[in-house]
Design a protein around this motif. Structure first.
Motif, mmCIF file in Angstrom:
data_model
loop_
_atom_site.group_PDB
_atom_site.id
_atom_site.type_symbol
_atom_site.label_atom_id
_atom_site.label_comp_id
_atom_site.label_asym_id
_atom_site.label_seq_id
_atom_site.Cartn_x
_atom_site.Cartn_y
_atom_site.Cartn_z
ATOM 1 N N ALA A 111 -15.942 5.218 11.296
ATOM 2 C CA ALA A 111 -15.720 5.810 10.019
ATOM 3 C C ALA A 111 -14.311 5.907 9.593
ATOM 4 N N LEU A 112 -13.391 6.467 10.524
ATOM 5 C CA LEU A 112 -12.197 6.943 10.560
ATOM 6 C C LEU A 112 -11.433 5.644 10.145
ATOM 7 N N ASN A 113 -11.789 4.579 11.150
ATOM 8 C CA ASN A 113 -11.156 3.318 11.301
ATOM 9 C C ASN A 113 -11.398 2.440 10.027
ATOM 10 N N ASP A 114 -12.464 2.619 9.211
ATOM 11 C CA ASP A 114 -12.909 2.120 8.049
ATOM 12 C C ASP A 114 -11.831 2.582 6.837
ATOM 13 N N MET A 115 -11.735 3.944 6.735
ATOM 14 C CA MET A 115 -10.893 4.601 5.954
ATOM 15 C C MET A 115 -9.517 3.971 6.105
ATOM 16 N N ALA A 116 -9.083 3.792 7.562
ATOM 17 C CA ALA A 116 -7.670 3.107 7.811
ATOM 18 C C ALA A 116 -7.706 1.691 7.289
ATOM 19 N N THR A 117 -8.736 0.973 7.236
ATOM 20 C CA THR A 117 -8.506 -0.435 6.776
ATOM 21 C C THR A 117 -8.724 -0.403 5.326
ATOM 22 N N ALA A 118 -9.459 0.684 4.908
ATOM 23 C CA ALA A 118 -9.451 0.747 3.171
ATOM 24 C C ALA A 118 -8.197 1.167 2.652
ATOM 25 N N HIS A 119 -7.174 1.743 3.478
ATOM 26 C CA HIS A 119 -5.758 2.016 2.962
ATOM 27 C C HIS A 119 -5.127 0.524 2.965
ATOM 28 N N GLU A 120 -5.221 -0.086 4.213
ATOM 29 C CA GLU A 120 -4.557 -1.371 4.150
ATOM 30 C C GLU A 120 -4.859 -2.239 2.966
ATOM 31 N N VAL A 121 -6.291 -2.406 3.004
ATOM 32 C CA VAL A 121 -6.622 -3.291 1.584
ATOM 33 C C VAL A 121 -6.078 -2.724 0.339
ATOM 34 N N LEU A 122 -6.195 -1.460 -0.142
ATOM 35 C CA LEU A 122 -5.531 -0.895 -0.968
ATOM 36 C C LEU A 122 -3.913 -0.942 -1.132
ATOM 37 N N SER A 123 -3.438 -0.912 0.018
ATOM 38 C CA SER A 123 -1.932 -1.234 -0.019
ATOM 39 C C SER A 123 -1.462 -2.589 -0.325
ATOM 40 N N GLY A 124 -2.502 -3.427 -0.113
ATOM 41 C CA GLY A 124 -2.042 -4.816 -0.249
ATOM 42 C C GLY A 124 -2.008 -4.880 -1.931
ATOM 43 N N LEU A 125 -2.891 -4.460 -2.492
ATOM 44 C CA LEU A 125 -2.973 -4.404 -4.087
ATOM 45 C C LEU A 125 -1.521 -3.890 -4.583
ATOM 46 N N ALA A 126 -1.024 -2.669 -3.925
ATOM 47 C CA ALA A 126 0.011 -2.048 -4.528
ATOM 48 C C ALA A 126 1.406 -2.960 -4.266
ATOM 49 N N HIS A 127 1.413 -3.819 -3.311
ATOM 50 C CA HIS A 127 2.558 -4.486 -3.086
ATOM 51 C C HIS A 127 2.531 -5.710 -4.004
ATOM 52 N N ASP A 128 1.385 -6.286 -4.786
ATOM 53 C CA ASP A 128 1.566 -7.016 -5.777
ATOM 54 C C ASP A 128 0.885 -6.467 -6.918
ATOM 55 N N ALA A 129 1.566 -5.370 -7.321
ATOM 56 C CA ALA A 129 1.176 -4.682 -8.394
ATOM 57 C C ALA A 129 1.572 -5.343 -9.551
ATOM 58 N N SER A 130 2.167 -6.442 -10.007
ATOM 59 C CA SER A 130 2.484 -6.828 -11.369
ATOM 60 C C SER A 130 1.391 -7.851 -11.551
ATOM 61 N N ALA A 131 0.525 -8.297 -10.501
ATOM 62 C CA ALA A 131 -0.719 -9.193 -10.872
ATOM 63 C C ALA A 131 -2.121 -8.505 -10.859
ATOM 64 N N VAL A 132 -1.888 -7.073 -10.913
ATOM 65 C CA VAL A 132 -3.129 -6.274 -10.543
ATOM 66 C C VAL A 132 -3.340 -5.548 -12.056
ATOM 67 N N PRO A 133 -4.677 -5.497 -12.752
ATOM 68 C CA PRO A 133 -4.615 -4.815 -13.973
ATOM 69 C C PRO A 133 -4.249 -3.297 -13.524
ATOM 70 N N ALA A 134 -3.625 -2.346 -14.671
ATOM 71 C CA ALA A 134 -3.406 -1.103 -14.381
ATOM 72 C C ALA A 134 -4.426 -0.275 -13.972
ATOM 73 N N GLN A 135 -5.697 -0.608 -14.815
ATOM 74 C CA GLN A 135 -6.746 0.237 -14.651
ATOM 75 C C GLN A 135 -7.365 0.144 -12.827
ATOM 76 N N ALA A 136 -7.156 -1.053 -12.484
ATOM 77 C CA ALA A 136 -7.535 -1.357 -11.139
ATOM 78 C C ALA A 136 -6.696 -0.648 -10.240
ATOM 79 N N LEU A 137 -5.308 -0.249 -10.519
ATOM 80 C CA LEU A 137 -4.526 0.190 -9.792
ATOM 81 C C LEU A 137 -4.619 1.616 -9.907
ATOM 82 N N PHE A 138 -4.956 2.045 -10.605
ATOM 83 C CA PHE A 138 -5.309 3.494 -11.094
ATOM 84 C C PHE A 138 -6.548 3.937 -10.244
ATOM 85 N N ALA A 139 -7.542 2.956 -10.408
ATOM 86 C CA ALA A 139 -8.797 3.163 -9.477
ATOM 87 C C ALA A 139 -8.532 3.167 -8.146
ATOM 88 N N ALA A 140 -7.696 2.272 -7.460
ATOM 89 C CA ALA A 140 -7.222 2.084 -6.273
ATOM 90 C C ALA A 140 -6.589 3.467 -5.622
#
Length: 513
Positions: free
Chosen positions: A451-480
């Motif tokens: 479960a702790l590892n799933d949390m860590a991988t969730a952060h990796e997934v969400l960090s990937g969105l942050a690196h490409d913030a210009s292509a992601v809707p603001a609502q989705a970034l806020f939810a992330a």
């Protein structure tokens, strides 16, 4: 009645590839190939006693002949090395008087003939050629047809390479040479096993690893062969599932099978270290399967993390935008996995692993006393070492950093897999009870670390969105951002539970001592 051993390599193929195989230069035979239509009926008792014992009893119609065959279980994935008892009989039902010394005879001794029932029928057009390859005479058989059961039918298309004279390694050599022009896959199921899977509804459904059955007198080398073969069998079953259905659980089980195999290679290092192919194969497995991790991380996030967050925050519209964005990413990640599984490199690697398990230098090199020692002695030694590692590395589990926790999780997996691999050696009395308690405690620790590892991988997934913030809707970034904060908040409680589970585990008496 004869009692030879059958050594046969099964390879799955597609109907469209049969003409290429039939005319392949390596399968050219002297004279005209033998062609026949064969109908085989497999029998079992009402309670399935033969299947439970790893035996098959069939009657094959070949023209005017009726051939009764008994086969014992053998082999892992692809290579079937089985005892076989065969004789001609008069009718279409088994002749129990002609079973001779086949083990089926003892099982059926007290049962009436009427208790046997037909359960599976195969109808195939078979073309057989005798070919020379390397130092061996090989019977190459192309089968096309169907498997019939009361639950329905399934098509059958396979190439069987049976050793007449020579070395099993030449079967794999011929398979690799053929696979350069035809996309052959290592066979995972015998015809009867495929029929049983159709009957019980498990055909092309994701499946967990099965129990490894080791004989009490097995050597450490024999144990590794059985364990590695079981891992490869587990892999191939779920590979077919993901190729045909893209089922996330199929991908998960592929990764589990590969982790189990790599863990087995690590645990059996004292036996395998002298074989140069060992490290090469382990590294190649890791390299080729690199895309699988990204796809699995997205599966977990979309099936577990995000639904929990949406339930917690049902009015947060950005979470739906986030899901849409990540589902598209997952589709691309699954495409990458499919591309790997359909590549010649992957098919070749699976054949290489099977060949190494069955015919590798580790099996034949001289002066390896540990390989020929009793498996139970070897198991106790490596499980002791694995337990010491997890006890040492898991101290103060709730205070060490994420990287150190990840190492504890990896050691926990190795210990758990080792406990599962050798379970059949501790199947009775106190060792069995201790084994159940030990595996339960280890599972509890793994659940919290997972479960702790799933949390860590969730952060990796969400960090990937942050690196490409210009292509992601603001609502989705806020939810992330909300999702990341919520998963972080749950970490402390999980760490405390993991530390408690670690303490419970190290307090248990080892089942192997």
């Amino acid at each position: 009645m004869t009692t030879p051993r059958e050594i046969e390599l099964k390879l799955d193929c597609e109907v469209a590839d049969l003409p290429t195989l039939a005319n392949h230069p390596l399968l050219r035979a002297d004279g005209t190939p033998d062609t026949a239509v064969l109908t085989s009926t497999y029998f079992d008792t009402v309670k399935g006693d033969l299947r439970k014992a790893g035996l098959t009893l069939r009657v094959r119609r070949e023209g005017d002949r009726r051939i009764q065959t008994v086969k014992a279980a053998g082999g892992g994935a692809g290579l079937f090395d089985r005892a076989e008892w065969e004789t001609d009989i008069a009718g279409d039902r088994p002749d129990l008087e002609r079973l001779g010394d086949a083990p089926v005879a003892a099982l059926l001794a007290d049962l009436p003939d009427s208790d046997l029932r037909p359960v599976i029928t195969t109808v195939v057009e078979r073309t057989t050629r005798l070919v020379l390859h390397g130092e061996s005479l090989i019977s190459a058989t192309l089968d096309q047809g169907r498997i019939e059961t009361k639950q329905g039918d399934v098509p059958l298309c396979e190439l069987e390479l049976e050793l007449g004279e020579g070395k099993p390694g030449d079967l794999f050599g011929l398979a690799q040479a053929l696979s350069e022009t035809v996309p052959l896959r290592l066979g995972a199921l015998s015809k009867s096993a495929r029929g049983w899977s159709l009957l019980d509804g498990t055909l092309r459904k994701a499946s967990k690893s099965g129990a490894v059955r080791l004989a009490p007198e097995a050597t450490a080398g024999e144990a590794f062969r059985a364990i590695a073969g079981a891992c490869l069998h587990h892999l191939r079953l779920n590979e077919d599932v993901f190729l045909h259905r893209r089922h996330p659980e199929g991908l998960h089980q592929i990764r589990v099978a590969l982790r189990r195999l790599r863990s087995a290679i690590t645990l059996f290092k004292p036996i395998l270290a002298g074989d140069p192919a060992t490290a090469n194969l382990r590294d190649e497995i890791k390299r080729v399967t690199e895309p699988f991790g990204r796809a699995r991380n997205l599966d977990v996030f979309l099936e577990t993390t995000l639904p929990a967050e949406m339930e917690k925050r049902p009015d947060e519209a950005g979470l739906r935008d986030l899901r849409t964005r990540l589902e598209a990413e997952r589709d691309r990640a699954h495409d990458a996995v499919i591309a790997t599984l359909e590549s010649p490199a992957w098919r070749s690697l699976v054949l290489d692993i099977a060949a190494w398990i069955e015919t590798g230098a580790w099996r034949s090199e001289g002066n390896v006393p540990v390989r020929d020692a009793p498996a139970e002695e070897f198991a106790a030694d490596i499980l002791d070492k694995a337990r010491r590692r997890i006890r040492k590395r898991g101290r103060h589990l709730d205070r060490i950093d994420a990287e150190a926790r990840h190492r504890v999780r990896i050691e926990g997996k190795k210990l758990r897999y080792g406990a599962e691999f050798f379970a059949s050696l501790y199947a009775e009395g106190k060792p069995h009870k201790r084994h159940k308690a030990f595996v339960a405690a280890l599972s509890d620790l793994q659940d919290h670390l997972g479960a702790l590892n799933d949390m860590a991988t969730a952060h990796e997934v969400l960090s990937g969105l942050a690196h490409d913030a210009s292509a992601v809707p603001a609502q989705a970034l806020f939810a992330a951002g909300l999702t990341a904060a919520d998963t972080e908040a749950a970490t402390k409680a999980l760490l405390a539970k993991a530390a408690e589970a670690h303490g419970d585990l190290v307090d248990l008496k080892p089942f192997w001592r």
